[in-house]
Design a protein around this motif. Structure first.
Motif, PDB file in Angstrom:
ATOM      1  N   PRO A  54       0.700  -1.188   0.105  1.00 16.76           N
ATOM      2  CA  PRO A  54       0.088  -0.021  -0.027  1.00 16.76           C
ATOM      3  C   PRO A  54       0.721   1.439  -0.029  1.00 16.76           C
ATOM      4  N   ILE A  55       2.017   1.260   0.764  1.00 12.37           N
ATOM      5  CA  ILE A  55       2.705   2.395   0.741  1.00 12.37           C
ATOM      6  C   ILE A  55       3.466   2.692  -0.470  1.00 12.37           C
ATOM      7  N   LEU A  56       3.928   1.386  -1.082  1.00 12.56           N
ATOM      8  CA  LEU A  56       4.460   1.795  -2.259  1.00 12.56           C
ATOM      9  C   LEU A  56       3.690   2.336  -3.487  1.00 12.56           C
ATOM     10  N   VAL A  57       2.414   1.853  -3.281  1.00 14.73           N
ATOM     11  CA  VAL A  57       1.409   2.204  -4.671  1.00 14.73           C
ATOM     12  C   VAL A  57       1.031   3.625  -4.140  1.00 14.73           C
ATOM     13  N   PHE A  58       0.951   4.104  -3.039  1.00 11.65           N
ATOM     14  CA  PHE A  58       0.567   5.482  -2.795  1.00 11.65           C
ATOM     15  C   PHE A  58       1.871   6.489  -3.153  1.00 11.65           C
ATOM     16  N   PHE A  59       3.124   6.097  -2.965  1.00 12.24           N
ATOM     17  CA  PHE A  59       4.260   6.928  -3.255  1.00 12.24           C
ATOM     18  C   PHE A  59       4.363   6.901  -4.725  1.00 12.24           C
ATOM     19  N   LEU A  60       4.230   5.733  -5.610  1.00 11.23           N
ATOM     20  CA  LEU A  60       4.392   5.608  -6.924  1.00 11.23           C
ATOM     21  C   LEU A  60       3.462   6.263  -7.696  1.00 11.23           C
ATOM     22  N   VAL A  61       2.081   6.207  -7.017  1.00 11.47           N
ATOM     23  CA  VAL A  61       1.276   7.235  -7.965  1.00 11.47           C
ATOM     24  C   VAL A  61       1.299   8.326  -7.634  1.00 11.47           C
ATOM     25  N   GLN A  67       5.001  14.315 -11.431  1.00 11.87           N
ATOM     26  CA  GLN A  67       6.089  14.509 -12.168  1.00 11.87           C
ATOM     27  C   GLN A  67       5.513  14.669 -13.446  1.00 11.87           C
ATOM     28  N   HIS A  68       4.587  14.069 -13.777  1.00 17.73           N
ATOM     29  CA  HIS A  68       4.017  14.270 -15.177  1.00 17.73           C
ATOM     30  C   HIS A  68       3.867  15.739 -15.859  1.00 17.73           C
ATOM     31  N   LYS A  69       4.698  15.349 -17.085  1.00 12.69           N
ATOM     32  CA  LYS A  69       4.674  16.906 -17.766  1.00 12.69           C
ATOM     33  C   LYS A  69       3.268  16.709 -18.841  1.00 12.69           C
ATOM     34  N   SER A  70       2.863  17.971 -18.934  1.00 13.28           N
ATOM     35  CA  SER A  70       1.985  18.408 -19.778  1.00 13.28           C
ATOM     36  C   SER A  70       2.337  17.735 -21.131  1.00 13.28           C
ATOM     37  N   ASN A 269       4.580  -7.152  -9.797  1.00 12.59           N
ATOM     38  CA  ASN A 269       4.202  -6.644 -11.169  1.00 12.59           C
ATOM     39  C   ASN A 269       4.756  -5.176 -11.562  1.00 12.59           C
ATOM     40  N   MET A 270       5.110  -4.537 -10.473  1.00 16.97           N
ATOM     41  CA  MET A 270       5.922  -3.086 -10.613  1.00 16.97           C
ATOM     42  C   MET A 270       7.160  -3.310 -11.302  1.00 16.97           C
ATOM     43  N   ARG A 271       8.021  -4.460 -10.556  1.00 20.65           N
ATOM     44  CA  ARG A 271       9.142  -4.730 -10.923  1.00 20.65           C
ATOM     45  C   ARG A 271       9.617  -5.374 -12.210  1.00 20.65           C
ATOM     46  N   LEU A 272       8.356  -6.157 -12.773  1.00 22.26           N
ATOM     47  CA  LEU A 272       8.228  -6.633 -14.134  1.00 22.26           C
ATOM     48  C   LEU A 272       8.091  -5.712 -15.175  1.00 22.26           C
ATOM     49  N   CYS A 273       7.043  -4.621 -14.623  1.00 22.33           N
ATOM     50  CA  CYS A 273       7.042  -3.499 -15.798  1.00 22.33           C
ATOM     51  C   CYS A 273       8.427  -2.657 -16.112  1.00 22.33           C
ATOM     52  N   GLU A 274       8.939  -2.653 -14.683  1.00 21.53           N
ATOM     53  CA  GLU A 274      10.364  -1.658 -15.021  1.00 21.53           C
ATOM     54  C   GLU A 274      11.415  -2.782 -15.605  1.00 21.53           C
ATOM     55  N   GLU A 275      11.349  -3.913 -15.661  1.00 23.42           N
ATOM     56  CA  GLU A 275      12.277  -4.710 -16.425  1.00 23.42           C
ATOM     57  C   GLU A 275      11.832  -4.652 -18.058  1.00 23.42           C
ATOM     58  N   ASP A 281       5.040   6.211 -15.657  1.00 22.72           N
ATOM     59  CA  ASP A 281       3.634   7.046 -15.405  1.00 22.72           C
ATOM     60  C   ASP A 281       2.442   6.272 -15.636  1.00 22.72           C
ATOM     61  N   THR A 282       2.569   5.259 -16.506  1.00 18.23           N
ATOM     62  CA  THR A 282       1.154   4.346 -16.766  1.00 18.23           C
ATOM     63  C   THR A 282       1.365   3.264 -15.737  1.00 18.23           C
ATOM     64  N   TYR A 283       2.520   2.464 -15.699  1.00 20.92           N
ATOM     65  CA  TYR A 283       2.333   1.191 -14.921  1.00 20.92           C
ATOM     66  C   TYR A 283       2.044   1.510 -13.341  1.00 20.92           C
ATOM     67  N   SER A 284       2.405   2.768 -12.839  1.00 18.52           N
ATOM     68  CA  SER A 284       2.078   2.886 -11.548  1.00 18.52           C
ATOM     69  C   SER A 284       0.868   3.235 -10.900  1.00 18.52           C
ATOM     70  N   VAL A 285      -0.082   3.665 -11.929  1.00 13.80           N
ATOM     71  CA  VAL A 285      -1.340   3.748 -11.927  1.00 13.80           C
ATOM     72  C   VAL A 285      -2.113   2.233 -12.317  1.00 13.80           C
ATOM     73  N   SER A 286      -1.558   1.951 -13.272  1.00 17.75           N
ATOM     74  CA  SER A 286      -2.463   0.804 -14.077  1.00 17.75           C
ATOM     75  C   SER A 286      -2.371  -0.400 -13.151  1.00 17.75           C
ATOM     76  N   ILE A 287      -1.184  -0.738 -12.661  1.00 20.30           N
ATOM     77  CA  ILE A 287      -0.902  -2.255 -11.825  1.00 20.30           C
ATOM     78  C   ILE A 287      -1.964  -2.018 -10.718  1.00 20.30           C
ATOM     79  N   PRO A 288      -1.649  -0.998  -9.752  1.00 18.11           N
ATOM     80  CA  PRO A 288      -2.903  -1.176  -8.477  1.00 18.11           C
ATOM     81  C   PRO A 288      -4.272  -1.100  -9.231  1.00 18.11           C
ATOM     82  N   LEU A 289      -4.420  -0.589  -9.966  1.00 16.28           N
ATOM     83  CA  LEU A 289      -5.825  -0.227 -10.698  1.00 16.28           C
ATOM     84  C   LEU A 289      -6.441  -1.663 -10.961  1.00 16.28           C
ATOM     85  N   GLY A 290      -5.332  -2.348 -11.812  1.00 15.63           N
ATOM     86  CA  GLY A 290      -5.498  -3.656 -12.176  1.00 15.63           C
ATOM     87  C   GLY A 290      -6.081  -4.774 -11.082  1.00 15.63           C
ATOM     88  N   ALA A 291      -5.295  -4.641  -9.864  1.00 14.97           N
ATOM     89  CA  ALA A 291      -5.505  -5.554  -9.035  1.00 14.97           C
ATOM     90  C   ALA A 291      -6.913  -5.296  -8.335  1.00 14.97           C
TER      91      ALA A 291
END
Length: 412
Positions: A54-61, A67-70, A269-275, A281-291
């Motif tokens: 939970p802490i990881l997801v909170f800080f990643l998202v 940091q997302h640039k327009s 899954n976060m580690r796999l996406c990084e690999e 910007d995508t997987y830090s949101v899509s992975i916890p959402l997918g769960a």
């Protein structure tokens, strides 16, 4: 000892997990009483993942959004579309399989002290209330929808913050990510303890009486994993989908199979996406959402158990009604909690579509918990590995349109 540890660390994590799996099976069969203390390894491993996730997801998202640039495009919409499509098709596969191989049940005593949701509206209401849950409470209870929503809101609020503040948040995110890596290194020991506990406690014999039901359940999930999902991936990336499909099953599905929790498998899954080199910007949101909403395995479980109850009671069902069931199962599956056994409690809701009384439906739930040792493990393995698979598929589809090549070494 140092040489032994050095050689052990040179072995890939998947091979280490397989060794732990084999050791757990051997100990459970040969010396179950003497080796009982190793159960603590499984409890510690799952407990550590569930605590840090939970802490990881909170800080990643929060970090990703702040940091997302327009103008920088993410693939969240595409990923969500794939999640919903995959969940619906899984329910459809379960309907077809249940018609081809009809299953009847020997009803057991119902599960006590459990109240299933009263309808789809109640499931969706609970889902919406989770969005606005107290943020501290959401972290404490591992409410990933609440964590996700507050992470998004805080990230948006911090978009105009000084760079030093954003850097601090990113540093926290990186530190928690490193903690997760340390926990994952203990996966072989944890899985040894988990598989030992499953076999020593329940035994294989308890499942033999429900062999046909398990065959249909697991057969549907295997078909979705190895046929339906590869077709979806191929349509999007126009390349052989199996290297990516098998990598996700191997790297994510195996750990999810034993932890039996999509939430606990989020760091994996976060580690796999990084690999795979995906957009953070995508997987830090899509992975916890997918769960929470990507629940193909849950749709299979709800559909197969419901139609098994229908067959047991001799209720005639036509194909249009069964198709409605697959849609209902997909909607219900999106409200399934990311914990072990979450989908089984939604069977009474789906059973009500056919007028099956709650007393009978709860007996079906009881059967579900008996076969849950294998059913829930396979379900979670499918659910969680597909989170990473569809996130990667959306990213690779974007790369294809841009003319960017997929690194085959990362996918293999």
């Amino acid at each position: 000892m140092k040489k032994l540890m050095r050689k052990w660390n040179q072995i890939s994590l998947v091979k280490q997990i397989i060794i732990g799996l084999i050791m757990g099976i051997i100990l459970a069969i040969t010396i179950p009483q003497q080796a009982k203390p190793i159960i603590i390894f499984g409890s510690l491993f799952v407990g550590a993942l569930k605590s840090i996730a939970p802490i990881l997801v909170f800080f990643l998202v929060m970090s990703a959004i702040s940091q997302h640039k327009s103008g920088h495009q993410t693939n969240i919409k595409s990923v969500i579309g794939l999640y919903l499509l995959g969940t619906f098709l899984a329910g459809l596969v379960a309907v077809v399989a249940s018609f081809m191989f009809p299953v009847t049940l020997t009803l057991t005593e119902g599960v006590k002290n459990v109240t299933p949701p009263g309808g789809v509206v109640e499931v969706l209401k609970a889902l919406l209330l989770n969005v606005v849950d107290n943020p501290v409470k959401a972290l404490f209870n591992a409410n990933y929808i609440g964590i996700l929503s507050w992470g998004l809101v805080l990230g948006l609020a911090l978009k105009n913050a000084p760079d030093s503040t954003k850097t601090m948040i990113t540093d926290f995110s990186d530190a928690v990510t490193q903690m997760v890596r340390w926990v994952i290194n203990f996966a072989p020991l944890g899985i040894m303890g988990l598989v030992f506990d499953a076999i020593a406690t329940n035994g294989i014999s308890a499942l033999l009486g429900y062999g046909q039901l398990l065959a249909v359940l697991i057969g549907c999930m295997v078909f979705v994993a190895l046929v339906v999902n590869p077709i979806i991936v191929y349509i999007n990336i126009r390349k052989n989908p199996y290297p990516l499909v098998l990598k996700c099953l191997r790297e994510s599905g195996i750990t999810a199979f034993f932890t039996r929790s999509s939430a606990a498998n989020i760091p994996v899954n976060m580690r796999l996406c990084e690999e795979l080199g995906l957009d953070k910007d995508t997987y830090s949101v899509s992975i916890p959402l997918g769960a929470t909403i990507n629940m193909a395995g849950a749709a299979v479980t709800i559909t197969v158990l419901t139609l098994a109850a229908v067959n047991t009671l001799g209720i005639k069902v036509d194909m249009p009604t069964a198709l409605i069931l697959s849609i209902l199962a997909a909607v219900c599956a999106c409200g399934t909690s990311g914990v072990a056994g979450g989908s089984i409690l939604l069977v009474p809701l789906a059973a009500s579509l056919f007028g099956i009384p709650n007393e009978i439906a709860m007996q079906v739930v009881g059967v579900g918990f008996i076969v849950g040792v294998l059913q829930d493990s396979c379900e979670t393995g499918l659910n969680s590995s597909t989170d990473a698979l569809f996130t990667a598929t959306a990213e690779f589809a974007k790369w294809r349109k841009e003319g960017k090549e997929i690194d085959s070494k990362k996918v293999a």
